[in-house]
Design an enzyme around this catalytic site. Structure first.
Site, PDB file in Angstrom:
ATOM      1  N   HIS A   7      -9.501 -38.467 -15.736  1.00  0.00           N
ATOM      2  CA  HIS A   7      -9.110 -38.808 -14.373  1.00  0.00           C
ATOM      3  C   HIS A   7      -8.560 -37.567 -13.674  1.00  0.00           C
ATOM      4  O   HIS A   7      -8.341 -36.529 -14.323  1.00  0.00           O
ATOM      5  CB  HIS A   7      -8.072 -39.934 -14.359  1.00  0.00           C
ATOM      6  CG  HIS A   7      -6.875 -39.671 -15.207  1.00  0.00           C
ATOM      7  ND1 HIS A   7      -5.911 -38.770 -14.874  1.00  0.00           N
ATOM      8  CD2 HIS A   7      -6.492 -40.179 -16.414  1.00  0.00           C
ATOM      9  CE1 HIS A   7      -4.986 -38.742 -15.802  1.00  0.00           C
ATOM     10  NE2 HIS A   7      -5.317 -39.585 -16.771  1.00  0.00           N
TER      11      HIS A   7
HETATM   12  P1  TYD Z   1      -3.430 -42.897 -18.388  1.00  0.00           P
HETATM   13  O1  TYD Z   1      -2.739 -42.014 -17.405  1.00  0.00           O
HETATM   14  O2  TYD Z   1      -4.814 -43.354 -18.053  1.00  0.00           O
HETATM   15  O3  TYD Z   1      -3.470 -42.197 -19.821  1.00  0.00           O
HETATM   16  P2  TYD Z   1      -4.054 -40.777 -20.281  1.00  0.00           P
HETATM   17  O4  TYD Z   1      -4.290 -39.944 -19.076  1.00  0.00           O
HETATM   18  O5  TYD Z   1      -3.006 -40.188 -21.139  1.00  0.00           O
HETATM   19  O6  TYD Z   1      -5.275 -41.017 -21.069  1.00  0.00           O
HETATM   20  O7  TYD Z   1      -2.486 -44.143 -18.679  1.00  0.00           O
HETATM   21  C1  TYD Z   1      -2.797 -45.109 -19.651  1.00  0.00           C
HETATM   22  C2  TYD Z   1      -2.074 -46.391 -19.277  1.00  0.00           C
HETATM   23  O8  TYD Z   1      -0.667 -46.188 -19.286  1.00  0.00           O
HETATM   24  C3  TYD Z   1      -2.431 -46.898 -17.884  1.00  0.00           C
HETATM   25  O9  TYD Z   1      -2.521 -48.312 -17.956  1.00  0.00           O
HETATM   26  C4  TYD Z   1      -1.262 -46.516 -17.030  1.00  0.00           C
HETATM   27  C5  TYD Z   1      -0.103 -46.511 -18.008  1.00  0.00           C
HETATM   28  N1  TYD Z   1       0.920 -45.506 -17.680  1.00  0.00           N
HETATM   29  C6  TYD Z   1       2.161 -45.912 -17.210  1.00  0.00           C
HETATM   30  O10 TYD Z   1       2.441 -47.117 -17.053  1.00  0.00           O
HETATM   31  N2  TYD Z   1       3.099 -44.959 -16.917  1.00  0.00           N
HETATM   32  C7  TYD Z   1       2.850 -43.641 -17.068  1.00  0.00           C
HETATM   33  O11 TYD Z   1       3.745 -42.782 -16.794  1.00  0.00           O
HETATM   34  C8  TYD Z   1       1.551 -43.234 -17.535  1.00  0.00           C
HETATM   35  C9  TYD Z   1       1.228 -41.780 -17.723  1.00  0.00           C
HETATM   36  C10 TYD Z   1       0.642 -44.200 -17.832  1.00  0.00           C
END
Ligand code: TYD
Length: 138
Positions: free
Chosen positions: A52
């Site tokens: 992303h």
């Molecule tokens: P995501 O940012 O997609 O993870 P990564 O980039 O590490 O692969 O986040 C995964 C899930 O966690 C998504 O449902 C959003 C949640 N999340 C939070 O609730 N708070 C946060 O600070 C972060 C980073 C993610």
């Protein structure tokens, strides 16, 4: 070019025979104020995280234990950086598509973030990101 801004930032390292210590202070040389900290752990070797981009969020990504790769895509170029040094962080500016992969066993990815979590700040669709970032770069 945005990718050139995404560089490794060296953090203070206090070496000691009892073990090393690294600290991060708001008053240090970080390019943003820290509003959130999160970390990834127990990541399976074959898993890919990220996938992303963010509209406004800046981050510093640190391999506080073990190693993993970060691939950055600005829409006009890509680069992949191996993170394996607890006293260095990779600065990632807004509007960069990132993926994290090749996590070593037991690795921990610490992320310092400039803003609270906000799903509206995410691009989760690569085509939408590319359209907007190319508009911005025009
Ligand atoms: P995501 O940012 O997609 O993870 P990564 O980039 O590490 O692969 O986040 C995964 C899930 O966690 C998504 O449902 C959003 C949640 N999340 C939070 O609730 N708070 C946060 O600070 C972060 C980073 C993610």
């Amino acid at each position: 070019m945005k990718l050139d801004n995404c560089t490794l930032i060296s953090l203070p390292k206090i070496s000691d025979p009892r073990g090393n210590l690294t600290y991060i202070e708001q008053t240090g040389n970080l390019p943003f104020d820290i509003q959130r900290v999160y970390y990834l752990y127990d990541v399976p070797a074959q898993a890919e995280r990220g996938g992303h981009a963010h509209r406004a969020l800046s981050q510093l990504i640190i391999a506080v234990s073990g190693s993993f790769e970060v691939t950055l895509d600005s829409g006009s170029g890509t680069k992949t950086i191996l993170l394996n040094t607890p006293w260095q962080g990779l600065y990632v500016c807004p509007m960069i598509w990132r993926t994290l992969q090749s996590f070593s066993s037991g690795s921990i990815c610490l992320v310092l973030a400039s803003l609270p979590y906000d799903e509206a700040d995410y691009y989760r669709n690569y085509d939408e990101f590319i359209l907007d970032v190319r508009k911005e770069n025009r």
